[in-house]
Design a protein around this motif. Structure first.
Motif, PDB file in Angstrom:
ATOM      1  N   ALA A   5      15.353 -10.144 -40.161  1.00 61.09           N
ATOM      2  CA  ALA A   5      14.971  -8.431 -40.684  1.00 61.09           C
ATOM      3  C   ALA A   5      14.367  -7.916 -39.272  1.00 61.09           C
ATOM      4  O   ALA A   5      14.081  -6.559 -39.716  1.00 61.09           O
ATOM      5  CB  ALA A   5      14.481  -7.840 -42.016  1.00 61.09           C
ATOM      6  N   CYS A   6      13.543  -9.128 -39.431  1.00 64.59           N
ATOM      7  CA  CYS A   6      11.733  -8.557 -38.229  1.00 64.59           C
ATOM      8  C   CYS A   6      12.837  -8.568 -37.171  1.00 64.59           C
ATOM      9  O   CYS A   6      12.487  -8.180 -35.955  1.00 64.59           O
ATOM     10  CB  CYS A   6      11.224  -9.995 -38.686  1.00 64.59           C
ATOM     11  SG  CYS A   6      10.026 -10.142 -40.373  1.00 64.59           S
ATOM     12  N   ALA A   7      13.985  -9.649 -36.475  1.00 63.79           N
ATOM     13  CA  ALA A   7      13.966  -9.696 -35.116  1.00 63.79           C
ATOM     14  C   ALA A   7      14.642  -8.765 -35.736  1.00 63.79           C
ATOM     15  O   ALA A   7      15.077  -7.967 -34.049  1.00 63.79           O
ATOM     16  CB  ALA A   7      15.283 -11.147 -35.367  1.00 63.79           C
ATOM     17  N   CYS A  26       2.867 -15.195 -43.224  1.00 60.56           N
ATOM     18  CA  CYS A  26       4.546 -14.769 -43.135  1.00 60.56           C
ATOM     19  C   CYS A  26       4.612 -14.047 -44.068  1.00 60.56           C
ATOM     20  O   CYS A  26       4.831 -14.312 -45.360  1.00 60.56           O
ATOM     21  CB  CYS A  26       5.678 -15.734 -42.610  1.00 60.56           C
ATOM     22  SG  CYS A  26       6.830 -15.304 -42.366  1.00 60.56           S
ATOM     23  N   ARG A  27       5.226 -12.383 -44.256  1.00 65.26           N
ATOM     24  CA  ARG A  27       5.907 -11.920 -45.378  1.00 65.26           C
ATOM     25  C   ARG A  27       7.407 -11.923 -45.445  1.00 65.26           C
ATOM     26  O   ARG A  27       7.743 -11.126 -46.622  1.00 65.26           O
ATOM     27  CB  ARG A  27       5.282 -10.582 -45.015  1.00 65.26           C
ATOM     28  CG  ARG A  27       3.692 -10.687 -45.643  1.00 65.26           C
ATOM     29  CD  ARG A  27       3.023  -9.003 -45.574  1.00 65.26           C
ATOM     30  NE  ARG A  27       2.987  -8.395 -46.733  1.00 65.26           N
ATOM     31  CZ  ARG A  27       3.569  -7.377 -46.841  1.00 65.26           C
ATOM     32  NH1 ARG A  27       2.365  -6.371 -46.524  1.00 65.26           N
ATOM     33  NH2 ARG A  27       3.868  -6.560 -48.655  1.00 65.26           N
ATOM     34  N   CYS A  28       7.712 -12.885 -44.400  1.00 67.33           N
ATOM     35  CA  CYS A  28       9.749 -12.731 -44.679  1.00 67.33           C
ATOM     36  C   CYS A  28       9.708 -12.947 -46.438  1.00 67.33           C
ATOM     37  O   CYS A  28      11.092 -11.863 -46.630  1.00 67.33           O
ATOM     38  CB  CYS A  28      10.208 -14.135 -44.379  1.00 67.33           C
ATOM     39  SG  CYS A  28      10.413 -13.779 -42.618  1.00 67.33           S
ATOM     40  N   ASP A  48       8.565 -11.138 -49.265  1.00 67.15           N
ATOM     41  CA  ASP A  48       7.875  -9.358 -49.221  1.00 67.15           C
ATOM     42  C   ASP A  48       9.590  -8.877 -48.571  1.00 67.15           C
ATOM     43  O   ASP A  48      10.068  -7.777 -48.911  1.00 67.15           O
ATOM     44  CB  ASP A  48       6.956  -9.207 -48.695  1.00 67.15           C
ATOM     45  CG  ASP A  48       6.177  -9.825 -49.112  1.00 67.15           C
ATOM     46  OD1 ASP A  48       6.453 -10.045 -51.193  1.00 67.15           O
ATOM     47  OD2 ASP A  48       4.834  -9.744 -49.619  1.00 67.15           O
ATOM     48  N   VAL A  49       9.750  -9.698 -47.317  1.00 64.65           N
ATOM     49  CA  VAL A  49      10.664  -8.307 -46.436  1.00 64.65           C
ATOM     50  C   VAL A  49      12.294  -8.592 -46.719  1.00 64.65           C
ATOM     51  O   VAL A  49      12.773  -7.848 -47.590  1.00 64.65           O
ATOM     52  CB  VAL A  49      10.716  -9.184 -44.986  1.00 64.65           C
ATOM     53  CG1 VAL A  49      11.764  -8.246 -44.442  1.00 64.65           C
ATOM     54  CG2 VAL A  49       9.699  -9.681 -43.949  1.00 64.65           C
ATOM     55  N   ILE A  50      12.908 -10.363 -47.606  1.00 62.66           N
ATOM     56  CA  ILE A  50      13.541 -10.016 -48.248  1.00 62.66           C
ATOM     57  C   ILE A  50      13.669  -9.586 -49.558  1.00 62.66           C
ATOM     58  O   ILE A  50      15.605  -9.463 -49.700  1.00 62.66           O
ATOM     59  CB  ILE A  50      14.475 -11.814 -47.805  1.00 62.66           C
ATOM     60  CG1 ILE A  50      13.777 -11.954 -48.957  1.00 62.66           C
ATOM     61  CG2 ILE A  50      14.064 -11.976 -46.048  1.00 62.66           C
ATOM     62  CD1 ILE A  50      14.473 -14.094 -48.956  1.00 62.66           C
TER      63      ILE A  50
HETATM   64  S1  SF4 Z   1       7.548 -10.608 -38.516  1.00 66.02           S
HETATM   65 FE1  SF4 Z   1       8.705 -11.020 -40.353  1.00 66.02          FE
HETATM   66  S2  SF4 Z   1       9.080 -13.221 -39.689  1.00 66.02           S
HETATM   67 FE2  SF4 Z   1       7.294 -12.880 -38.734  1.00 66.02          FE
HETATM   68  S3  SF4 Z   1       5.139 -13.686 -39.614  1.00 66.02           S
HETATM   69 FE3  SF4 Z   1       5.442 -11.964 -40.398  1.00 66.02          FE
HETATM   70  S4  SF4 Z   1       7.657 -11.637 -41.615  1.00 66.02           S
HETATM   71 FE4  SF4 Z   1       7.089 -13.140 -40.877  1.00 66.02          FE
END
Ligand code: SF4
Lengths: 336, 363
Positions: free
Chosen positions: B347-349, B309-311, B313-315
């Protein structure tokens, strides 16, 4: 005379209490249309092709602004028949009651089911009652099955949808979900939102009667809401559907509540809405027909079926573009 | 509003065209509500290509560290404990499942809409310990503070708070201090700023010369905020200000005093950002008896990243949701792997729900 105010297990035992419950509570409410007939199966005549459907209803709370489980159980099945182009005729009504259920509540629910059936012109012809232990269910469960007669001119199905066809919606989406959610969670700010729970067969059948095969497809968008119905159309036809957000009718109070809860009205349940796909040249007529009925007075043409693709795209109110996805599971209110 | 939006878009296009930067302009929308509104209204499709809107650390669930999730799940499994939580937290996966899994296994987890409801829950269930998960920024923290005060006044002994409340400005500072993250300006959150006041961003502007502009959540507000940031960039200025009329420089003094009365700032662990000094809110000693962390001897949980999961990095704006290898395949809102897919503000949702699969836009 019925003793006590609550359902007991013995009410389902088949003995004297069962007869009392039937004679004093259930039949006076819903049996009125077929007096004295307590046969094991109903016998009736139908003309031509028939449609047959069944649905089971569970809802918490049992009574909510704009309806209750009884009304819901009748409307739900009536609507399922109507969107197949069938005039609803006969219903069965089966009750699963939880031990301890208030009999007065049962009376109210049955009275409202009966009133809705009368109003919709369907006859409740057979039924069943069971009582289950306290932990087995939430108050009560109702199953209704329904039989309807298909209108001679009805030619409905995904396969009849063509590029250029228009999508109509009969009124603001999401009212049922917001009404139920606000009652369930005792949210005062959305108390004015009333469920749209109603039978939509009159406007739906008028479309089929008067427009014939220019009506391609109809659906009552219940669970999963408008988004579920639209994505299903796109998936089943393999065509894009383009929706104009500014054309979708809005219930301001529901919108405000959804905004606060972080819910998406397009994916929220309805119980008295109609989505119809009609030929381009019939769209305006169809809208006028729907608008002539009180329950679909705010009907609007909200979109167009496009070329091959299978995606539902929406032009937002401010002119941006985004997709509408198939909804997933239960929507959860957000944090802030 | 449509006309206002069209005019703002034109202005933004013109300004971006005049900024002859070789690199795209990167504006971070700090708040999850902004992220959602941008996606839901399809605003990216209205903006010029060299302008990138990146999502920031303003989704409360997304920044909550995994160790907290694990502790909360462990609490929910304890007999006699009812975990009261905002709905967004319920499905965030931890090492031994989510709160939803704990509930399915017989644990008691109740969704509430306010901290006050959790106090009610405690009153209604005198034989259970109700633990409220205090998650969120300056927007939800005052509600928690009020609930703690009420519990104290009414002596509701079976109520406590497991706090993960956070302050937004220290996180923004941490982002600006990261050498590998470039942010040209912040679109600052409306709700949080109503309480904080836009003056709270002045220190950031001074230190890092990045425009900090507060905006509300409708499309016209968001675009006005972006236009103001671009105006400052073009003019070579940087200032804290607000285009959202509800926000003053001072903010809501009473709410801030309330926070100060009940909480004290302490170091907090953030997902991906790690430990940031003075960025969390802990209950003051006077209220220690309502502090779940001090009363319930919580199991030690360690911080970790969810595999794949790259949460994080996303945030931090290091990558977009679609850059994550699990996005849309192993990770969907139905079966989320990380919090950014669970939260309705994540952000992913937002990307999954509102962006066309093909339009994996660079913006
Ligand atoms: S899509 Fe978003 S929430 Fe799902 S694993 Fe990747 S970074 Fe995490």
């Amino acid at each position: 005379m019925m003793r006590g105010g609550y359902i007991e297990l013995a009410h389902g035992g088949g003995g004297q209490l069962t007869s009392e419950l039937l004679d004093e509570v259930i039949l006076p409410a819903v049996g009125g249309q077929q007096p004295d007939k307590l046969t094991d199966a109903a016998v009736f005549e139908t003309a031509g092709k028939a449609a047959f459907t069944t649905d089971t209803f569970v809802i918490r709370p049992l009574e909510f602004p704009g309806g209750d489980i009884g009304k819901l159980a009748v409307c739900g099945t009536v609507n399922d028949l109507a969107v197949c182009g069938a005039t609803p005729r006969y219903l069965s009504l089966a009750l699963v009651l939880r031990e301890g259920l208030e009999i007065d509540l049962l009376r109210r629910v049955l009275a409202s089911a009966a009133a809705e059936a009368r109003d919709a012109g369907v006859t409740i012809v057979t039924g069943d009652t069971k009582v289950v232990e306290r932990d087995a269910c939430d108050g009560m469960i109702i199953n209704t099955a329904g039989i309807g007669e298909i209108l001679p001119g009805a030619r409905l199905g995904f396969e009849r949808i063509r590029a250029g066809d228009r999508v109509l919606l009969s009124g603001p989406p999401g009212e049922h979900a917001i009404a139920v959610m606000s009652r369930r969670e005792r949210l005062s700010f959305s108390s004015e939102v009333v469920s749209d729970c109603c039978s939509i067969h009159r406007p739906a059948l008028e479309l089929v009667e008067r427009l014939g095969e220019r009506v391609r497809f109809m659906r009552d968008p219940t669970r999963g809401g408008l988004a579920a119905t639209l994505t299903e159309i796109a998936e089943a036809t393999g065509r894009d559907v383009e929706i104009d957000e500014s054309a979708i009718p809005v219930n301001r109070a529901a919108e405000a509540a959804a905004e606060m809860l972080g819910l998406d009205l397009l994916s929220a349940a309805n119980e008295g809405k109609l989505v119809a796909v009609v030929a381009e040249d019939a769209a305006e007529q169809a809208r006028e027909m729907l608008a002539g009925h009180e329950i679909s007075a705010r009907a609007a043409v909200i979109g167009t079926v496009g070329a091959a693709g299978g995606l539902v795209e929406m032009i937002t109110r401010v002119g941006g573009r985004r997709v509408i996805q198939k909804p997933y599971g239960e929507q959860l209110p957000r944090i802030c | 509003m449509v006309k206002a939006v069209a005019e703002l878009c034109e202005k933004i296009h013109d300004t971006v065209a005049r900024l002859d930067d070789t690199q795209p302009v990167r504006i971070m929308e700090v708040c999850g509500t902004h992220t959602m509104s941008v996606a839901r209204n399809g605003l990216r499709s209205l903006l010029p290509e060299p302008l990138r809107l990146i999502s920031g650390p303003g989704c409360p669930v997304c920044v909550t560290d995994q160790s907290y999730i694990d502790s909360a799940v462990a609490l929910a499994k304890r007999p006699g404990v009812i975990v009261a939580t905002y709905g967004d937290m319920v499905r965030v996966p931890g090492r031994s499942g989510s709160l939803a899994d704990a509930r399915a296994a017989g644990g008691e987890v109740e969704v509430v809409y306010s901290a006050d409801q959790a106090v009610e829950l405690a009153r209604d269930n005198p034989d259970s310990r109700v633990v409220f998960l205090g998650v969120g920024f300056e927007t939800t923290a005052p509600g928690t503070a009020l609930a703690v005060k009420r519990a104290s006044e009414e002596d509701v002994r079976n109520f406590s708070v497991f706090t993960a409340h956070k302050l937004i400005v220290p996180a923004m500072r941490a982002l600006l201090s990261s050498p590998d993250i470039r942010i040209d300006g912040f679109l600052c959150p409306g709700h949080v700023s109503v309480i904080l006041g836009w003056g709270a961003y002045e220190s950031l502007v001074k230190e890092f010369s990045a425009p900090c502009v507060v905006a509300g959540f409708d499309p016209a507000q968001i675009l006005s905020g972006i236009a103001e940031i671009l105006r400052q960039l073009e003019a070579g200025e940087s200032a804290a200000c607000s285009v959202y009329p509800a926000v003053t420089r001072e903010g809501n003094r009473r709410a801030m005093e309330l926070l100060d009365e009940v909480f004290v700032a302490d170091p907090a662990v953030w997902r991906a950002l790690g430990k940031i000094p003075d960025s969390g809110l802990e209950l003051r000693d006077e209220y220690a008896r309502f502090d779940a962390a001090r009363q319930l001897d919580l199991p030690e949980s360690e911080s970790y990243e969810l595999p794949g999961c790259r949460c994080g990095d996303v945030i931090c704006g290091r990558c977009r949701p679609r850059d994550c290898g699990l996005f849309g395949t192993q990770c969907t809102p139905r079966e989320p792997v990380g919090p950014c897919m669970v939260s309705s503000e994540g952000a992913c949702a937002a990307a999954y729900k509102y962006e066309a699969p093909a339009a994996a836009t660079e913006r």
